[in-house]
Design a protein around this motif. Sequence first.
Motif, short mmCIF file in Angstrom:
data_model
loop_
_atom_site.label_atom_id
_atom_site.label_comp_id
_atom_site.label_asym_id
_atom_site.label_seq_id
_atom_site.Cartn_x
_atom_site.Cartn_y
_atom_site.Cartn_z
N PHE A 210 0.84 -1.19 0.00
CA PHE A 210 0.00 0.00 0.00
C PHE A 210 0.88 1.25 0.00
O PHE A 210 2.05 1.21 0.42
CB PHE A 210 -0.93 -0.01 1.21
CG PHE A 210 -1.92 -1.14 1.20
CD1 PHE A 210 -2.94 -1.18 0.27
CD2 PHE A 210 -1.82 -2.18 2.12
CE1 PHE A 210 -3.86 -2.23 0.25
CE2 PHE A 210 -2.73 -3.22 2.11
CZ PHE A 210 -3.75 -3.25 1.17
N LEU A 211 0.29 2.37 -0.46
CA LEU A 211 1.05 3.62 -0.51
C LEU A 211 1.40 4.09 0.89
O LEU A 211 2.49 4.57 1.15
CB LEU A 211 0.24 4.72 -1.21
CG LEU A 211 0.01 4.68 -2.71
CD1 LEU A 211 -0.88 3.54 -3.13
CD2 LEU A 211 -0.59 6.00 -3.17
N GLY A 212 0.46 3.98 1.78
CA GLY A 212 0.52 4.53 3.14
C GLY A 212 -0.87 4.97 3.47
O GLY A 212 -1.40 5.93 2.90
N PHE A 213 -1.52 4.25 4.40
CA PHE A 213 -2.93 4.54 4.69
C PHE A 213 -3.08 5.88 5.39
O PHE A 213 -2.27 6.27 6.23
CB PHE A 213 -3.53 3.43 5.56
CG PHE A 213 -3.75 2.14 4.83
CD1 PHE A 213 -4.55 2.08 3.71
CD2 PHE A 213 -3.13 0.97 5.27
CE1 PHE A 213 -4.76 0.89 3.04
CE2 PHE A 213 -3.33 -0.23 4.62
CZ PHE A 213 -4.14 -0.27 3.49
N ASN A 214 -4.17 6.56 5.06
CA ASN A 214 -4.47 7.85 5.66
C ASN A 214 -5.56 7.75 6.71
O ASN A 214 -5.45 8.30 7.79
CB ASN A 214 -4.87 8.85 4.56
CG ASN A 214 -4.91 10.28 5.05
OD1 ASN A 214 -5.71 10.62 5.91
ND2 ASN A 214 -4.05 11.13 4.50
N ASP A 215 -6.64 7.03 6.39
CA ASP A 215 -7.77 6.97 7.32
C ASP A 215 -8.59 5.73 7.03
O ASP A 215 -8.37 5.03 6.02
CB ASP A 215 -8.63 8.23 7.22
CG ASP A 215 -9.35 8.56 8.52
OD1 ASP A 215 -9.37 7.70 9.43
OD2 ASP A 215 -9.89 9.67 8.63
N LEU A 216 -9.57 5.48 7.89
CA LEU A 216 -10.46 4.35 7.70
C LEU A 216 -11.79 4.62 8.37
O LEU A 216 -11.90 5.50 9.23
CB LEU A 216 -9.87 3.06 8.28
CG LEU A 216 -10.00 2.82 9.80
CD1 LEU A 216 -9.84 1.34 10.13
CD2 LEU A 216 -9.00 3.66 10.58
N SER A 229 -3.18 6.85 0.53
CA SER A 229 -2.86 8.15 -0.04
C SER A 229 -1.37 8.30 -0.35
O SER A 229 -0.55 7.46 0.03
CB SER A 229 -3.29 9.27 0.92
OG SER A 229 -2.32 9.46 1.93
N LYS A 230 -1.03 9.40 -1.01
CA LYS A 230 0.37 9.68 -1.32
C LYS A 230 1.01 10.62 -0.29
O LYS A 230 2.13 11.08 -0.48
CB LYS A 230 0.50 10.29 -2.71
CG LYS A 230 -0.35 11.53 -2.96
CD LYS A 230 -0.30 11.91 -4.43
CE LYS A 230 -1.21 13.09 -4.74
NZ LYS A 230 -1.25 13.38 -6.19
N SER A 231 0.32 10.84 0.83
CA SER A 231 0.82 11.76 1.84
C SER A 231 2.11 11.26 2.49
O SER A 231 3.00 12.05 2.81
CB SER A 231 -0.24 11.99 2.92
OG SER A 231 -1.42 12.52 2.35
N ALA A 232 2.20 9.94 2.73
CA ALA A 232 3.39 9.40 3.40
C ALA A 232 4.65 9.63 2.57
O ALA A 232 5.68 10.06 3.09
CB ALA A 232 3.21 7.92 3.69
N TYR A 233 4.57 9.33 1.26
CA TYR A 233 5.72 9.57 0.38
C TYR A 233 5.99 11.06 0.27
O TYR A 233 7.15 11.51 0.31
CB TYR A 233 5.46 8.98 -0.99
CG TYR A 233 6.55 9.26 -1.99
CD1 TYR A 233 7.76 8.56 -1.94
CD2 TYR A 233 6.40 10.24 -2.97
CE1 TYR A 233 8.78 8.84 -2.84
CE2 TYR A 233 7.41 10.52 -3.87
CZ TYR A 233 8.59 9.81 -3.81
OH TYR A 233 9.60 10.09 -4.71
N GLY A 234 4.93 11.84 0.16
CA GLY A 234 5.09 13.28 0.00
C GLY A 234 5.74 13.95 1.20
O GLY A 234 6.39 14.99 1.06
N ARG A 235 5.56 13.37 2.39
CA ARG A 235 6.15 13.95 3.59
C ARG A 235 7.40 13.21 4.03
O ARG A 235 7.92 13.45 5.12
CB ARG A 235 5.12 13.95 4.73
CG ARG A 235 3.92 14.86 4.50
CD ARG A 235 4.30 16.33 4.46
NE ARG A 235 4.86 16.78 5.72
CZ ARG A 235 4.14 17.19 6.76
NH1 ARG A 235 2.82 17.21 6.67
NH2 ARG A 235 4.72 17.60 7.86
#
Length: 413
Positions: A210-216, A229-235
Amino acid sequence: MVNLGRLLSTLATSACVTASYLSTLPPVFQNSSSTWAWVSYSNPSVAVLPEPFNRSSLDAPLEGEISDVSIAKEWSFLNKTNFIAYDERFFQIIGPNTVIEHVEQLAYQTHEAPCYNKKTNQVFFTEWGPPGGVNGTHDWQYLYDVASGNLSKIQTHPPTLNAHGCVVYNDTLYVVTDGSGSKEIGTLVKIDPLTWKKEVILNNYFAQPFLGFNDLDIDSDGNYWLTDSKSAYGRGLIDFYYPTNPTVYFVNATTMRPRPVHITTGNANGVAVALNPHDSTRSRQKHTVYLPDTGVSEFLPVSKKNPFGNRGLFAHDASITGGVLSNPRLLNNPISYFYDGLRASRSGLLFAGAGDGVDVIHPADGLTLGTIRVGGGDNLAVGITFGKHELWIVGRGGLWKVSNIAERLDRDW
């Protein structure tokens, strides 16, 4: 002898500051211990503003610029409020006895994953991403004990890295993570809130990380809805480029088989699931799934907010067995900023972290009924979790508690 014309003129001038743009509050709210304001388009002064005026779509209305001095003063007053109503229904939902408290003032960085556990009377939440932790990675979480007011740091066994979203279901915490690159990929885990034992229950889509989960969120049948989401890679929390576009997965709770149900070139972020009020044994749609797109947030090579990025809130019908979304429709576009954490209340109202505060949105007409504010300045509302007649907000600046809400919020499941 009093000059009546001059007196009326003086009263009109003084009233302009409090009544020209802002509508008169219902009597019971005028003496509330909280500070309220009512902004209504039935007021001609709201519907037609004196020009020139301007506001960015990413800023709250109270931060707008206007040439009219009296309205500018009223907008300044809005920054001192606790609650702003845009619709009469907001008064009934919140009620005059509601108060908001900033119970924990923490670093001005992102806080996420709030979970209120009614069995233990505790709020679990996280500090997320840089500049905190070790290069942005956190192997601990916050635990706020409501009865004592004590805030502590806890670790699960084994530690949970970079938790990003949380839901309580059957007295168990279900948490999604971003992982941390080579050490651990994004996972869905269950956590026992008495022993803090952690168990990974999902970490791949047919061998694809997975990309990196944001919420559920978890629906009334116990199935999982996960936003990847792509937030984990982006940060910079993970060191591999995301293998696919941001995706929402439906995970059957019995088989644990994940299924992509929504893909976006923007970003997957919050998710909320509500029972369809028209559901019956013959209905093919049992739940409504709400998904905000946060393509407005751009990351590498430069982290910025692009006002032309997607920030709409969409509603989808979910099939009776889950896993198939249909009838997508734009429910709402935020008055300002974008929707981050999202939760549906017992009656189906949507509560969304929206920068300056938490917006309350009606699921039938999509109107923003009002905003629960977190104080302005550098404070920023991100995630929400419900109690019975209270809610907790986490975000940049810490933890807030909103008490004595008139409508019951917690769900049946």
